[in-house]
Design a protein around this motif. Structure first.
Motif, short mmCIF file in Angstrom:
data_model
loop_
_atom_site.label_atom_id
_atom_site.label_comp_id
_atom_site.label_asym_id
_atom_site.label_seq_id
_atom_site.Cartn_x
_atom_site.Cartn_y
_atom_site.Cartn_z
N TYR A 897 0.88 -1.32 0.13
CA TYR A 897 -0.08 0.02 0.08
C TYR A 897 0.90 0.99 0.20
N GLN A 898 0.75 2.12 -0.86
CA GLN A 898 1.70 3.29 -1.20
C GLN A 898 0.84 4.40 -1.36
N SER A 899 1.65 5.92 -0.95
CA SER A 899 1.06 7.03 -1.28
C SER A 899 2.08 8.06 -1.82
N LEU A 900 1.83 8.90 -2.52
CA LEU A 900 2.54 10.02 -2.97
C LEU A 900 2.03 11.29 -3.07
N LYS A 901 2.67 12.20 -3.16
CA LYS A 901 2.19 13.65 -3.19
C LYS A 901 2.65 14.69 -4.27
N LEU A 902 1.96 15.48 -4.84
CA LEU A 902 2.34 16.08 -6.13
C LEU A 902 2.84 17.53 -5.33
N THR A 903 3.60 18.30 -6.16
CA THR A 903 3.94 19.54 -5.45
C THR A 903 2.86 20.39 -5.30
N ASN A 904 1.85 20.31 -6.05
CA ASN A 904 0.63 21.21 -5.93
C ASN A 904 -0.34 20.78 -5.08
N GLY A 905 0.22 19.64 -4.04
CA GLY A 905 -0.69 19.20 -2.97
C GLY A 905 -1.83 17.98 -3.51
N ILE A 906 -1.73 17.68 -4.80
CA ILE A 906 -2.48 16.48 -5.01
C ILE A 906 -2.05 15.18 -4.36
N TRP A 907 -2.74 14.36 -3.84
CA TRP A 907 -2.38 13.15 -3.14
C TRP A 907 -2.58 11.97 -4.05
N VAL A 908 -1.75 10.83 -3.69
CA VAL A 908 -1.99 9.72 -4.51
C VAL A 908 -1.69 8.22 -3.62
N LEU A 909 -2.99 7.25 -3.81
CA LEU A 909 -2.91 5.86 -2.80
C LEU A 909 -2.81 4.65 -3.88
#
Length: 988
Positions: A897-909
C-alpha cells in the motif's frame, strides 16, 4: 454688440489707457477693461505689465469679472510669481464665500496656478473644500488634488489629501464619486507602484451605484476604473457585467466602448457553458453595430476597436457580416478597415456572400481599395479551404480584365494560395505566364519569379522566362534580385544540364557585381553548396516548405490581451501598447486580462471543500489552456521570483468501505514491514544516487541475481533527448532532461553551437503550465558559446509560476533567447519529478481517504514484463518519492500500500496483486470527476504486489511478470501520468 469688438482695437498706447480704466471707480468700465486685457492676452500681446492692476479687480462680487481676473492670473502667475502672492488672501477669502460657485472657482484657480509659493497656501482652503457641504465644491476640490499632486506629490501625501480623496469614493453624490475616481486614477497612473485604488467588493458596489446617476464623462471614469479591477470569482464578475450592460445603450460612443472594455475583460472569467455567457455575447453585438452609423471619424475608431474584439471573440459579430459591407461614400480609411474585418469574419457559412462583394469591390476606381480587395480574395481562399477553388476562379476572371494593378495583386495572392494548397491549382500557371511582361511592381515580379522557380519542372520555357528577368538584374529591387537568385538555383537543381550557364551568370552577378551584402552572402552560400555538396544543396533549396498559416496578420495573443484592456483609448486605434508611443514611463502600465478562476471551470461551491481544509489553502486547481506561446513572446529576462511552498490540505473522511474490509486489517496486525520505522522512509543517503549506481557489493551484485535488490538508486533520470534541433534554431541545438535531487527539481541542458558565429546573452522563460514549473534562477552561460562548442548547464526550477492546464498535462513550452533570436520549443516532463519528499501518508488517513473516494471512478492499467520482486519494487519506487505505507500477504498474494504527493498538493494511494504461477501486476485508477472539474486534489494509490515465493528473493533469478496497480484519485487528469511514471520508474 458681441465681445468681438475687444479684438479689433487699433489704439496706440493702449496699455496706459487700460491701466487707467482698470483703476476706474465704475464697475462696468472696470469689467470692460478686464475684457480688453483678456482679448489682448488671447491674441498674444504681452499685458503682464498690468498684473497688479488686474489683481486689484479681484475684490468684487461680480462673478463674471472674478472669472476673467482668475483667467488672467492662471496665464501670468508663472511669469510673475512674486506678484501672484498678492492674490493669495483673496483666494483664501473666496474659498469661504457663501456662494458655492465662487468657492469652487477659487479652489480650481489655485490648483491651476503652478507656483510653489502659492501651493503652500492652497492646502488649508483645499482641505475645507474637500469636506464642503456643497457637492459642486467637493467635486471641484477632488480634481484639484490631482493637479496639486502633479505639482508637489510629497505635499499631497503629507497633508493626507489622498486619504480624503479615497473617502470621497463613498460620497453620496455620484459626480463627486466620479471626480474622485478620475483624480485617483490619474495619480495612480503617474505612480504605478502606489496602490491608491485599492478596490474591493464594497467600493465596487458604490461605484456601480454611482454609475447610473452621474454624467457621461463621469460614467467613463468609473467604467475605466472598473476595468482595472479583478473580481475574486466568476459570480462577482457576472454580477458586475449585469450592472454594466445597460451602459451599452448609452448615446455617447465613449461610454459604450468603456462598457465593452469592462465586459470583454470580465468575460474571461465566465465559463462558456453558462447561459449568461451566451446572452452577453448577443447583447454586445447591437451597440457595436450602432457605432457604425455615426460620422466617418467615429466609425473608424469603432472599426479599429471592433477589429481587436473580432480577433479575440469572433462569435460576437459572426452574424453581422452585412454591416461591414462597404458603402460607395465611405472614406478610404473606413473602407479598408471594413474590408479587414470582413476577412476576419469570413466563414464557410458566409463565404459566397463575401466573395460576391469582394469581386464587386475589385472593379472600383480607388486603386488602393481595389488592391486590398484582390488580396482579400486570396486571404479568403487561405482561410476557408472549401472556398479556395471559387476564389482562384474569381482571381483568374480578374486577371482576364488586364487591368495592370489588379493582375499584379492577383499574382501575389495566387503565390500564397500555391503555398497553402500545393499540387492543387498549378494548372493556372500558364495564364499567369501570359501576363509576365505587364508586371512592373517589385512584389508582383518577385511572386512570379518564385512561381516559375518553384514549378520549373512544369514550365517548358522556365529558363527563358528567368533569363528575361536576368537581363536587367542590376536595375531590379533587392526583393526581386534575391528571389531571382533562388529561382535560378532551383531551376539548376531540377534541370542541371540545360541551365549551367544561367546559374553561373546569376551567381557571378550576385557575388561579384553586387554591393548588397544580403544578396552577396546568399550568392556565396549557394555557390559553396553547389560546388561542395550538390545533394545537400538539393535538400536545402528544394526542401518541402511548411504550409502558410490561415491568418498571417493576427495580432500576437499576449499583445491582443493587453490591447483589449485599452479599448476606447488611443492604443486601440494604433493597435500598439501605450509604451510604444508614450514618451517616458509616466502613465504607461502594462495590463493583461484576468485569469480564469477555479469556479469558472467548476460548479463546486465552497461548502464542498474537504473537511479540515482551511479556507484559502486549497491546492491549485488546474485552469484551462489558453494561447500556446502567447506569454513566451514577452520575455522577462529578470531573475525568477521564488515563492513560499504550497500548503497541503487535509483529506475528507468517509464511511464507505470500498474494499469490503480489505484495508481494515491494516489498522490491526502489523505484517512484515510495517513495524520497521525505516520502511517507506526516504533513503538515508544525503544525495540520492542516479539509477544504476550500486551502494552495496557482493555476489548478488556481480551476477545481478535480484535486478535491483540490494541496491539503492536515486529518482530515475531519463537520458538527454534533443528538444530543439539546430536546423530550427539558427544553429543552436538544445538537448536536455529533468532531474529531482533532495527536493530540488532541475532541467539539465546541453547547449551546442552549430552555427558559424559566437552565441551570447542567453535567457530562458517557460510558458504557464499545469504545475507552475518556472526557472528558479537565470540561465547562466558564463562564457560566450563558440562555434562547435558544447556546454552543460543545470537550471534549477521551482513550482511557483503561473498555472494553466496544458494538453497533454505534462507539456512544457519554453522560449530561449540569445544574441541571434528567440527560439521556441516544447517538451514533456516526467511527472515523477513532481513527487515530493513528504508524500508518506499516515495509515489512518490512508484508510479514511481510500474509503472516501467513490468506487465508480476506478480505472485500470497493466505494467507488463516487470522483473522485480516486492522489496525491489518498494525500494525503487521509494527512491522516486513513492512511499510504502504497509506490506502484507493476503491469501498467498503479496500486497503493497503506497502514497505519494505532487508539488501542488495532489495526493496519490494503490493496491497490487500477483497470483503465484500467474504473475500479473495491474494498476487501477479510481477517479473523482464532478461536472468536468477537479473537486479535490487527493489521489489514492494502492499497490498490491503478488510474487512467487518458492525461494528467498536474494537467490531467485527474477521472474518476468505483469503487474496490476489500483489508483484512486480526485484529480482525474493526473491518473494516466502517474501510471506512466510507475511504468517508467519500474522498467528503467
Amino acid at each position: 454688440m458681441t465681445d468681438s469688438k475687444y479684438f479689433t482695437t487699433t489704439k496706440k498706447g493702449e496699455i496706459f489707457e487700460l491701466k487707467a480704466e482698470l483703476n476706474s471707480d465704475k464697475k462696468e468700465k472696470k469689467k470692460e477693461a478686464v475684457k480688453k486685457v483678456i482679448a489682448s492676452m488671447t491674441v498674444g500681446k504681452d499685458v503682464s505689465a498690468l498684473f497688479p492692476d488686474v489683481v486689484n479687480c479681484m475684490q468684487t462680487d461680480n462673478l463674471e469679472l472674478k472669472k476673467l481676473v482668475y483667467l488672467y492670473l492662471m496665464n501670468y502667475a508663472k511669469s510673475q510669481p512674486d506678484m501672484a502672492i498678492m492674490a493669495v488672501n483673496t483666494f483664501v477669502k473666496d474659498c469661504e464665500d457663501p456662494n458655492p460657485l465662487i468657492r469652487a472657482l477659487a479652489v480650481r484657480t489655485m490648483g491651476c496656478i503652478r507656483v510653489d509659493k502659492i501651493t503652500e497656501y492652497l492646502c488649508e482652503p483645499l482641505r475645507k473644500c474637500l469636506k464642503d457641504e456643497d457637492p459642486y465644491v467637493r467635486k471641484t476640490a477632488a480634481v484639484c488634488v490631482a493637479k496639486l499632486h502633479d505639482i508637489n506629490a510629497q505635499l499631497v501625501e503629507d497633508q493626507g489629501f489622498l486619504d480624503t480623496l479615497k473617502d470621497l469614493i463613498s460620497d453620496s453624490n455620484p459626480m463627486v464619486v466620479a471626480n474622485a475616481v478620475a483624480a485617483l486614477s490619474e495619480i495612480a497612473e503617474s505612480h504605478p507602484s502606489s496602490n491608491l485604488l485599492d478596490l474591493n467588493p464594497q467600493s465596487i458596489n458604490k461605484l456601480l451605484t454611482a454609475l447610473n446617476e452621474c454624467t457621461e464623462w463621469g460614467q467613463i471614469f468609473i467604467l475605466d476604473c472598473l476595468a482595472n479591477y479583478t473580481p475574486k470569482d466568476d459570480r462577482e464578475a457576472q454580477s458586475i457585467c449585469e450592472r454594466v450592460t445597460p451602459r451599452l445603450s448609452h448615446a455617447n460612443s465613449a461610454v459604450v466602448l468603456s462598457a465593452v472594455k469592462v465586459l470583454m475583460k470580465f468575460m474571461e472569467m465566465l465559463s462558456k457553458d453558462l447561459d449568461y455567457y451566451g446572452t452577453l455575447l448577443k447583447k454586445l453585438a447591437p451597440p457595436l453595430v450602432t457605432l457604425l452609423s455615426a460620422e466617418p471619424e467615429l466609425q473608424y475608431v469603432a472599426l479599429r476597436n471592433i477589429n481587436l474584439i473580432v480577433q479575440k471573440r469572433p462569435e460576437i459579430l459572426k452574424h453581422e457580416m452585412k454591416v461591414f459591407f462597404v458603402k460607395y461614400n465611405d472614406p478610404i480609411y473606413v473602407k479598408l478597415e471594413k474590408l479587414d474585418i470582413m476577412i476576419r469574419l469570413a466563414s464557410q457559412a458566409n463565404i459566397a456572400q463575401v466573395l460576391a462583394e469582394l469581386k464587386e469591390y475589385a472593379t472600383e476606381v480607388d486603386v488602393d481599395f481595389v488592391r486590398k480587395a484582390v488580396r482579400a480574395i486570396g486571404r479568403c481562399a487561405i482561410k476557408v479551404e472549401q472556398s479556395a477553388e471559387r476564389c482562384v476562379s474569381t482571381l483568374l476572371d480578374l486577371i482576364q480584365t488586364k487591368v495592370n494593378y489588379v493582375v499584379q495583386e492577383a499574382i501575389v495572392v495566387i503565390k500564397d494560395i500555391f503555398r497553402k494548397y500545393p499540387n492543387k491549382y498549378e494548372s493556372v500557371i500558364a495564364t499567369l505566364c501570359e501576363n509576365l511582361d505587364s508586371l512592373d511592381e517589385p512584389e508582383a515580379r518577385a511572386a512570379m519569379i518564385w512561381i516559375v522557380g518553384e514549378y520549373a519542372e512544369r514550365i517548358d520555357n522556365a529558363d527563358e522566362l528567368l533569363e528575361s528577368f536576368l537581363e536587367g538584374f542590376h536595375d531590379e529591387s533587392t526583393q526581386v534580385q534575391l528571389q531571382l537568385l533562388t529561382a535560378i538555383v532551383k531551376l539548376f537543381l531540377k534541370k542541371p544540364t540545360e541551365t549551367q550557364e544561367l546559374v553561373q551568370q546569376v551567381l557571378s552577378l550576385a557575388t561579384q557585381d553586387s554591393d548588397n551584402p544580403d544578396l552577396r552572402d546568399r550568392g556565396y552560400i549557394y555557390w559553396r553548396l553547389l560546388s561542395t555538396d550538390p545533394v545537400a544543396a538539393k535538400e536545402v533549396v528544394l526542401a518541402e516548405k511548411p504550409l502558410i498559416s490561415e491568418e498571417t496578420d493576427l495580432i500576437e495573443p499576449t499583445l491582443l490581451d493587453e490591447l483589449i484592456c485599452y479599448i476606447g483609448t488611443l492604443a486601440s486605434v494604433y493597435h500598439k501598447p501605450p509604451s510604444a508611443f508614450v514618451e517616458g514611463g509616466r502613465g504607461v502600465v502594462h495590463k493583461s486580462l484576468p485569469p480564469r478562476t477555479a469556479s469558472s471551470e467548476s460548479t463546486e461551491s465552497p461548502e464542498t471543500a474537504p473537511a479540515g481544509a482551511p479556507a484559502g489553502e486549497q491546492p491549485d486547481v488546474i485552469p484551462t489552456q489558453g494561447d500556446l506561446l502567447g506569454d513566451l513572446l514577452n520575455l522577462d529576462l529578470g531573475p525568477p521570483v521564488s515563492g513560499p511552498p504550497l500548503v497541503t490540505s487535509s483529506v475528507q473522511m468517509g464511511a464507505v468501505d470500498l474494499l469490503g474490509g480489505g484495508l481494515d486489517s491494516l489498522m490491526g496486525d502489523e505484517p512484515e514491514g510495517i513495524g520497521d520505522p525505516s520502511f517507506g522512509a526516504p533513503p538515508a543517503a544525503a544525495v540520492p544516487v542516479r539509477l544504476g549506481a550500486p551502494i552495496s557489493s557482493g555476489l548478488s551484485d556481480l551476477f545481478d541475481l535480484t535486478s535491483g535488490v540490494g541496491t539503492l538508486s536515486g529518482s530515475y533520470v531519463a537520458p538527454k533527448a534533443v528538444w530543439l534541433p539546430a536546423m530550427k534554431a539558427k544553429g543552436l541545438e538544445i538537448s536536455g532532461t529533468f532531474t529531482r535531487q533532495v527536493g530540488s527539481i532541475s532541467m539539465d541542458l546541453q547547449l551546442t553551437n552549430k552555427a558559424l558565429q559566437v552565441m551570447t546573452d542567453f535567457a530562458i522563460q517557460f510558458n504557464r503550465n499545469s504545475f507552475g514549473l518556472a526557472p528558479a534562477a537565470p540561465l547562466q552561460v558564463h562564457a560566450p558559446l563558440s562555434p562547435n562548442q558544447t556546454v552543460e548547464i543545470s537550471l534549477p526550477l521551482n513550482t511557483v509560476g503561473s498555472v494553466m492546464k496544458m494538453e497533454p498535462l505534462n507539456n512544457l513550452q519554453v522560449a530561449v533567447k540569445n544574441n541571434i533570436d528567440v527560439f521556441y520549443f516544447s517538451t514533456l516532463y516526467p511527472l515523477h519529478i513532481l513527487f515530493v519528499e513528504d508524500g508518506k501518508m499516515d495509515r489512518q488517513m490512508f484508510l479514511a481517504t481510500w474509503k472516501d473516494i467513490p468506487n465508480e471512478n476506478e480505472a485500470q492499467f497493466q505494467i507488463r514484463d516487470c522483473a522485480l520482486n516486492a522489496e525491489a519494487v518498494s525500494t525503487k519506487l521509494q527512491s522516486s518519492n513513492i512511499f510504502t505505507i504497509a506490506k502484507r500477504n493476503v491469501e498467498g498474494q503479496d500486497m503493497l500500500y503506497q502514497s505519494l504527493k505532487l508539488t501542488n498538493g495532489i495526493w496519490v494511494l494503490a493496491e497490487l496483486r500477483i497470483q503465484p504461477g500467474n504473475p500479473s501486476f495491474m494498476v487501477a485508477l479510481a477517479l473523482w470527476w464532478e461536472r468536468g472539474a477537479v473537486v479535490a486534489p487527493v489521489v489514492v494509490i494502492s499497490v498490491s504486489l503478488c510474487l512467487i515465493a518458492a525461494c528467498p528473493p536474494s537467490l531467485l533469478a527474477p521472474v518476468v511478470q505483469d503487474l496490476e496497480l489500483s489508483l484512486k484519485c480526485r484529480a482525474p487528469e493526473v491518473s494516466q501520468h502517474v501510471y506512466q511514471a510507475y511504468e517508467t520508474i519500474l522498467k528503467n
